[in-house]
Enzyme design. Structure first.
Site, PDB file in Angstrom:
ATOM      1  CG  LEU A  55      -1.901  -1.089   1.462  1.00 28.95           C
ATOM      2  CD1 LEU A  55      -2.638  -0.881   2.777  1.00 28.95           C
ATOM      3  CD2 LEU A  55      -2.878  -1.176   0.301  1.00 28.95           C
ATOM      4  CG  ASP A  56       0.131   4.701  -2.482  1.00 27.67           C
ATOM      5  OD1 ASP A  56       0.847   3.912  -3.116  1.00 27.67           O
ATOM      6  OD2 ASP A  56      -0.695   5.472  -3.014  1.00 27.67           O
ATOM      7  CD  GLN A  57       5.786   7.055   4.080  1.00 31.15           C
ATOM      8  OE1 GLN A  57       6.281   7.417   3.012  1.00 31.15           O
ATOM      9  NE2 GLN A  57       6.337   7.345   5.248  1.00 31.15           N
ATOM     10  CB  THR A  59      -2.960   3.796   1.666  1.00 32.22           C
ATOM     11  OG1 THR A  59      -2.944   4.706   0.568  1.00 32.22           O
ATOM     12  CG2 THR A  59      -4.266   3.018   1.661  1.00 32.22           C
ATOM     13  NE  ARG A 162      -2.347   9.303  -2.925  1.00 28.29           N
ATOM     14  CZ  ARG A 162      -1.212   9.408  -2.231  1.00 28.29           C
ATOM     15  NH1 ARG A 162      -0.492   8.319  -1.966  1.00 28.29           N
ATOM     16  NH2 ARG A 162      -0.804  10.578  -1.792  1.00 28.29           N
TER      17      ARG A 162
END
Length: 216
Positions: A55-57, A59, A162
């Site tokens: 996951l993105d940092q 998120t 996003r």
């Protein structure tokens, strides 16, 4: 929660399902200040733990890890074949128009790397890779002029959710990469959360599902 603590929703001989907090990397980054991450915290308790997806940092939410290389390979393949089903929740700016009966709507816009502003991504009809995101309306908040939605990525491009939401004019609150200055200030973090995972367990053949309510 101490810096090395981690919430585990499921652990068996093959797999781990963990809850990643917002702001924590999934794997180590570059530099000594980016070594604390989900995978290293997991390895303090399960030294053999291996990352399967990220996951993105910014998120939060559900992350799957494997406990041996064979399971990592099999689950990685399952992600590639879209046999792992994921859903997210987000709060976005504005009032997103959607059917009121809970029907899914699709955003279908090609995404490419923005080489001048890496690691950002852009919508690029010429060079972009096909990218599909399904979403449905959960609630509108008239007071804040925001919308809570559920998201189901069909493809898995970097920053896909996003980028797609910003491109249709409804950036995620707190998004420091793709939202405008005002929308960034509407939340202290990115309001995007991995809330649901479903897949067939490679070891048992059982269909399993995990859910983690959004903390916002």
């Amino acid at each position: 929660m101490a810096p090395t603590d981690i919430d585990c929703l499921h652990a068996d001989d093959d797999l781990l399902v963990l809850a990643k907090p917002p702001g924590l990397l999934c794997v180590p980054g570059r530099g000594p200040d980016k070594q604390d991450c989900l995978s290293r915290r997991a390895q303090l308790r399960w030294p053999e733990a291996l990352i399967v997806h990220r996951l993105d940092q910014a998120t939060s939410g559900l992350v799957l890890m494997a406990r041996n290389p064979e399971m990592q390979r099999r689950m990685g393949r399952a992600f590639e074949l879209r046999q792992v089903h994921k859903r997210y929740q987000a709060i976005v700016s504005g009032r997103m128009a959607a059917p009121q009966n809970g029907a899914w709507t699709e955003i279908n816009l090609p995404i490419a790397a923005d080489w001048e502003r890496r690691p950002l991504r852009v919508i690029d009809p010429v060079h972009g890779k096909p990218s599909q995101t399904r979403w449905r309306l959960l609630t509108h908040d008239e007071a804040t002029h925001t919308t809570r939605i559920e998201l189901e990525p069909v493809t898995g491009r970097t920053h896909q959710l996003r980028v797609h939401l910003a491109a249709v004019g409804h950036a995620i609150l707190g998004d420091t990469l793709y939202a405008d200055a005002f929308v960034r200030t509407l939340a202290p973090r990115l309001l995007l959360h991995s809330a649901w995972l479903a897949f067939e367990h490679p070891g048992t053949g059982q269909e399993i599902t995990f859910a983690l309510p959004a903390p916002f």
